[in-house]
Write a protein that holds these residues in place. Structure first.
Motif, PDB file in Angstrom:
ATOM      1  N   GLU A  58       3.012   5.007   4.832  1.00  0.00           N
ATOM      2  CA  GLU A  58       4.409   5.187   5.256  1.00  0.00           C
ATOM      3  C   GLU A  58       4.690   4.285   6.443  1.00  0.00           C
ATOM      4  O   GLU A  58       3.828   4.105   7.306  1.00  0.00           O
ATOM      5  CB  GLU A  58       4.637   6.631   5.712  1.00  0.00           C
ATOM      6  CG  GLU A  58       4.899   7.634   4.630  1.00  0.00           C
ATOM      7  CD  GLU A  58       5.100   9.011   5.256  1.00  0.00           C
ATOM      8  OE1 GLU A  58       6.065   9.183   6.029  1.00  0.00           O
ATOM      9  OE2 GLU A  58       4.258   9.887   4.987  1.00  0.00           O
ATOM     10  N   THR A  93       0.846  -1.197   0.000  1.00  0.00           N
ATOM     11  CA  THR A  93       0.000   0.000   0.000  1.00  0.00           C
ATOM     12  C   THR A  93       0.885   1.252   0.000  1.00  0.00           C
ATOM     13  O   THR A  93       2.108   1.152  -0.036  1.00  0.00           O
ATOM     14  CB  THR A  93      -0.889   0.051   1.259  1.00  0.00           C
ATOM     15  OG1 THR A  93      -0.062   0.366   2.397  1.00  0.00           O
ATOM     16  CG2 THR A  93      -1.588  -1.282   1.504  1.00  0.00           C
ATOM     17  N   SER A  94       0.253   2.433   0.087  1.00  0.00           N
ATOM     18  CA  SER A  94       1.045   3.657   0.122  1.00  0.00           C
ATOM     19  C   SER A  94       1.285   4.143   1.551  1.00  0.00           C
ATOM     20  O   SER A  94       1.786   5.253   1.762  1.00  0.00           O
ATOM     21  CB  SER A  94       0.330   4.742  -0.692  1.00  0.00           C
ATOM     22  OG  SER A  94      -0.927   4.992  -0.096  1.00  0.00           O
TER      23      SER A  94
END
Ligand SMILES: *Cc1c(COP(=O)(O)O)cnc(C)c1O
Length: 385
Positions: A247, A244-245
């Motif tokens: 962090e 996923t994106s």
């Protein structure tokens, strides 16, 4: 599933252990595909462990940070008080599947020893736990817990008489008794397939975060934070989020101000420890360095090989937090939210508050609260107030 993570990992062990590692890999791969095994794993996670653990909105801690929302993944509420349960249960079931009547384990702070003693009792397996004599002295309550759960605690008096020496002793025992014994390794370290097996059983943390954050605030978090000793609660948090994106931030123990502490990724370099290639704290000759941290559970000179690769690839950021800041975060959580965290995740809480402060109110930071603080009260009371 990988034997290597980039250049890291592998199985640098004496030949006598190769058949046992192969048998373990085979058993685990068949168990993963076996609906009966998966059902039993889910049933005991729920009814013995207390899964799923909640995702909690830390409203007051959020106000303290003054930025993004901070949410806590409550692994401290699991049976025996830490995420260690997930791995102890999974490997205990693998030992039973292999027909091995005896478990051995290493322990530092005693949390993994307690989880192993618990699962040994629950599954009817004889259990012996190696523990450095220094750790036996400083972690008395967990030694008593292990004994009450029916395990034998074996003091290790070689080397620095802490976790790394306990792992050496457990590996030696395993070489001698490999036919009857499963070595229930406690973190995402050691020779393949251990790092992969431990990460797999701990990934329930990240899978639940995905589901629960979507339900709680309508999408995935912007940032996930976890503390890193050997790296099992962190890899369990990160793995299901890698694609996923979100962090990702891993937080190591920085020890006393001015020291390297136990921050293998931040201050170490590649080397071989306990059967795999990863970042290791070492002196210029390659000898393993002495580590120092207020939290016994992070006090280890190595780290799981998957983290080494995630660091090099840049997908996960890693930083160190010093003892005094972890203590500060312990008190924040106690006074703001009424939760006494273990000192290990207190490192992650400190880093998460700093991150939340720099981010807008619409963002969400999830921190894995890997364990509860009961075991650390004497250390905390000595160190502050
Ligand atoms: C053992 C322990 C850790 C460190 O181990 P990892 O394998 O890095 O997760 C962190 N938190 C708690 C509460 C622990 O008991």
């Amino acid at each position: 599933m990988a034997r290597h993570y980039g250049p890291y990992g592998g199985a640098y062990v004496p030949e006598t252990l190769v058949p046992a590692l192969t048998e373990l890999e085979r058993t685990w791969k068949s168990a993963r595909k076996d609906p009966e095994f998966q059902r039993e794993l889910r049933r005991l996670s729920r009814t013995l462990g207390g899964r799923p653990t909640p995702l909690y909105f830390a409203r007051n801690l959020t106000r303290r940070a003054g930025g993004a929302e901070i949410w806590l993944k409550r692994e401290d509420l699991l049976h025996t008080g830490a995420h260690k349960f997930n791995n102890a249960l999974g490997q205990g079931l693998l030992a039973r599947r292999m027909g091995k009547p005896r478990l051995i384990a290493e322990t530092g702070a005693g949390q993994h020893g307690v989880a192993t003693a618990m699962i040994g009792a629950a599954l009817g397996l004889e259990t012996e736990v190696y523990m450095g004599s220094v750790d036996i002295e400083r972690q008395r309550p967990n030694v008593e817990r292990m004994r009450l759960l029916g395990a034998r605690v074996i003091p290790v008096t070689s080397g620095s008489r802490t976790l790394k020496d306990a792992i050496n002793a457990a590996l030696r025992d395993w070489i001698t008794n490999v036919r009857t014994t499963h070595y229930l390794l406690g973190s995402a370290v050691g020779p393949y397939p251990f790092p992969d097996i431990v990460a797999d059983f701990q990934s329930v943390i990240g899978r639940e975060i995905r589901r629960q954050s979507t339900r709680a605030f309508g999408r995935l978090p912007d940032l996930a934070v976890a503390c890193v000793g050997g790296g099992s609660n962190a890899i369990g948090t990160f793995r299901p989020l890698l694609s996923t994106s979100v962090e990702l931030l891993g937080v190591e123990a920085g020890g006393p101000a001015g020291s390297r502490g136990a921050a293998s990724l931040s201050s170490g370099r590649p080397g071989i420890l306990h059967g795999s290639l990863s970042y290791v704290l070492q002196d210029p000759d390659g000898q393993i360095a002495e580590t120092e941290s207020i939290s016994a559970g992070l006090d280890y000179p190595g780290v799981g090989p998957e983290h080494a690769w995630l660091k090099d690839s840049g997908r996960v950021r890693y930083r160190a937090v010093h003892d005094a800041d972890a203590l500060k975060a312990f008190h924040w959580l106690a006074e703001d939210e009424g939760i006494l965290p273990a000192l290990e995740p207190a490192h992650a809480i400190f880093a998460a508050v700093g991150e939340a402060r720099r981010r807008p109110a619409r963002e969400h930071v999830v921190v894995t609260l890997s364990g509860r603080g009961d075991k650390d009260l004497s250390v905390v009371l000595r160190g502050s107030h």
